[in-house]
Design a protein around this motif. Structure first.
Motif, PDB file in Angstrom:
ATOM      1  N   ALA A 176      18.987 -25.599 -10.578  1.00 44.61           N
ATOM      2  CA  ALA A 176      17.756 -26.902  -9.567  1.00 44.61           C
ATOM      3  C   ALA A 176      17.687 -25.219  -8.972  1.00 44.61           C
ATOM      4  O   ALA A 176      16.987 -25.391  -8.335  1.00 44.61           O
ATOM      5  CB  ALA A 176      19.515 -27.266  -9.049  1.00 44.61           C
ATOM      6  N   HIS A 177      18.249 -23.747  -9.131  1.00 40.99           N
ATOM      7  CA  HIS A 177      18.337 -22.807  -8.155  1.00 40.99           C
ATOM      8  C   HIS A 177      16.747 -22.278  -8.770  1.00 40.99           C
ATOM      9  O   HIS A 177      15.599 -22.353  -7.967  1.00 40.99           O
ATOM     10  CB  HIS A 177      18.740 -21.302  -8.285  1.00 40.99           C
ATOM     11  CG  HIS A 177      18.451 -20.500  -7.281  1.00 40.99           C
ATOM     12  ND1 HIS A 177      18.789 -20.570  -6.126  1.00 40.99           N
ATOM     13  CD2 HIS A 177      18.267 -19.808  -6.965  1.00 40.99           C
ATOM     14  CE1 HIS A 177      18.118 -19.293  -5.332  1.00 40.99           C
ATOM     15  NE2 HIS A 177      18.330 -18.710  -6.001  1.00 40.99           N
ATOM     16  N   PHE A 181      13.263 -22.687  -7.019  1.00 45.32           N
ATOM     17  CA  PHE A 181      11.557 -20.989  -7.248  1.00 45.32           C
ATOM     18  C   PHE A 181      10.264 -21.759  -7.962  1.00 45.32           C
ATOM     19  O   PHE A 181       9.263 -21.186  -7.110  1.00 45.32           O
ATOM     20  CB  PHE A 181      12.745 -19.974  -7.586  1.00 45.32           C
ATOM     21  CG  PHE A 181      11.573 -18.578  -7.196  1.00 45.32           C
ATOM     22  CD1 PHE A 181      11.641 -17.894  -6.728  1.00 45.32           C
ATOM     23  CD2 PHE A 181      10.624 -18.746  -8.673  1.00 45.32           C
ATOM     24  CE1 PHE A 181      10.755 -16.806  -6.682  1.00 45.32           C
ATOM     25  CE2 PHE A 181      10.245 -17.302  -9.000  1.00 45.32           C
ATOM     26  CZ  PHE A 181      10.283 -16.517  -7.746  1.00 45.32           C
ATOM     27  N   LYS A 182      10.207 -22.517  -8.034  1.00 41.33           N
ATOM     28  CA  LYS A 182       9.350 -22.775  -9.023  1.00 41.33           C
ATOM     29  C   LYS A 182       8.166 -23.693  -7.992  1.00 41.33           C
ATOM     30  O   LYS A 182       6.931 -23.624  -7.834  1.00 41.33           O
ATOM     31  CB  LYS A 182       9.077 -23.476 -10.280  1.00 41.33           C
ATOM     32  CG  LYS A 182       9.956 -22.436 -11.875  1.00 41.33           C
ATOM     33  CD  LYS A 182       9.691 -23.433 -12.925  1.00 41.33           C
ATOM     34  CE  LYS A 182      10.808 -22.802 -13.956  1.00 41.33           C
ATOM     35  NZ  LYS A 182      10.732 -24.277 -15.079  1.00 41.33           N
ATOM     36  N   LYS A 183       9.293 -24.456  -7.658  1.00 41.23           N
ATOM     37  CA  LYS A 183       8.489 -25.431  -6.424  1.00 41.23           C
ATOM     38  C   LYS A 183       8.076 -24.586  -5.224  1.00 41.23           C
ATOM     39  O   LYS A 183       7.926 -25.779  -4.775  1.00 41.23           O
ATOM     40  CB  LYS A 183       8.893 -26.565  -6.627  1.00 41.23           C
ATOM     41  CG  LYS A 183       9.513 -27.043  -7.729  1.00 41.23           C
ATOM     42  CD  LYS A 183      10.526 -28.211  -7.338  1.00 41.23           C
ATOM     43  CE  LYS A 183      10.271 -29.611  -8.779  1.00 41.23           C
ATOM     44  NZ  LYS A 183      11.069 -30.932  -8.658  1.00 41.23           N
ATOM     45  N   GLY A 184       8.573 -23.669  -5.155  1.00 45.00           N
ATOM     46  CA  GLY A 184       8.399 -22.579  -4.187  1.00 45.00           C
ATOM     47  C   GLY A 184       9.502 -22.631  -2.712  1.00 45.00           C
ATOM     48  O   GLY A 184       9.180 -22.279  -1.237  1.00 45.00           O
ATOM     49  N   VAL A 185      10.385 -23.817  -3.287  1.00 41.72           N
ATOM     50  CA  VAL A 185      11.492 -24.268  -2.611  1.00 41.72           C
ATOM     51  C   VAL A 185      12.718 -22.864  -2.129  1.00 41.72           C
ATOM     52  O   VAL A 185      13.075 -23.188  -3.806  1.00 41.72           O
ATOM     53  CB  VAL A 185      12.168 -25.280  -2.499  1.00 41.72           C
ATOM     54  CG1 VAL A 185      13.142 -25.590  -1.614  1.00 41.72           C
ATOM     55  CG2 VAL A 185      10.826 -26.222  -2.087  1.00 41.72           C
ATOM     56  N   HIS A 186      12.847 -21.889  -1.571  1.00 41.40           N
ATOM     57  CA  HIS A 186      14.009 -20.879  -1.565  1.00 41.40           C
ATOM     58  C   HIS A 186      15.400 -21.224  -1.466  1.00 41.40           C
ATOM     59  O   HIS A 186      15.476 -21.549   0.462  1.00 41.40           O
ATOM     60  CB  HIS A 186      13.281 -19.618  -0.683  1.00 41.40           C
ATOM     61  CG  HIS A 186      11.797 -19.399  -1.909  1.00 41.40           C
ATOM     62  ND1 HIS A 186      12.316 -18.969  -2.906  1.00 41.40           N
ATOM     63  CD2 HIS A 186      10.887 -19.028  -1.096  1.00 41.40           C
ATOM     64  CE1 HIS A 186      10.847 -18.057  -3.066  1.00 41.40           C
ATOM     65  NE2 HIS A 186       9.944 -18.810  -2.923  1.00 41.40           N
TER      66      HIS A 186
END
Length: 187
Positions: A176-177, A181-186
């Protein structure tokens, strides 16, 4: 030799910090190499002590890298510090010298107390896979995402074949992490 451990440090106010870290074992010394900047680096510099925890619960490794740092602790025996409650063994260490480095200074440490708490019964392939995936998560900003994806695909085999509930939970946190990260959600 590098040992995958959980390092607990504390700041001068006594607030603990838990971090997964590869510790270098060099004869009787243990070498901690925290990256700049980090709480582990700040705490080691301030207190000159740490606890190196040897743990087989891979959720602690995955959890610390995905925002889950609230793991039960107990007081250290010989230093002002904290031992991971789920540690199979631990070494309480004092810094004896520091080699400065602009990226990763080396803190050479000597154990002042070592204790065994439970037997180590071995790792299954899923635990290995989670540890390796946790290392990849710690390097998301340093490695090409294509490399991470390739390695995760391979590591997934061990999880699918040998994981128990703890390993499945840890794996899910890491995946999930990576996806966030790939979606730009940190996270």
């Amino acid at each position: 030799m590098i040992l995958e451990t959980i390092v607990t440090t504390q700041n001068l106010a006594g607030q603990p910090h838990i971090a997964p870290m590869g510790i270098h074992s060099d004869n009787e010394e243990l070498v901690i190499l925290p990256f700049r900047p980090s709480a582990t680096l700040d705490n080691l510099t301030a207190t000159q002590t740490a606890v190196i925890n040897y743990c087989d619960d891979v959720r602690v490794f995955a959890g610390c890298l995905t925002g889950r740092r609230d793991w039960p602790l107990k007081p250290a025996e010989m230093i002002a510090g904290h031992v991971l409650a789920s540690a199979l063994a631990h070494s309480e260490v004092k810094v004896i010298r520091i080699e400065e480095d602009p990226v990763r200074p080396k803190f050479f440490c000597r154990p002042v107390c070592e204790a065994n708490h439970a037997p180590f019964k071995g790792y299954n392939r899923a635990q290995y896979s989670v540890l390796e995936a946790a290392i990849l998560v710690s390097r998301l900003n340093r490695l090409p995402i294509e490399q991470i994806d390739r390695e995760i695909d391979y590591l997934r085999i061990g999880v699918e074949k040998t994981a128990g509930p703890r390993e499945q939970e840890a794996w899910a946190w890491l995946i999930a992490h990576i996806e966030a990260f790939k979606k730009g959600v940190h996270a």
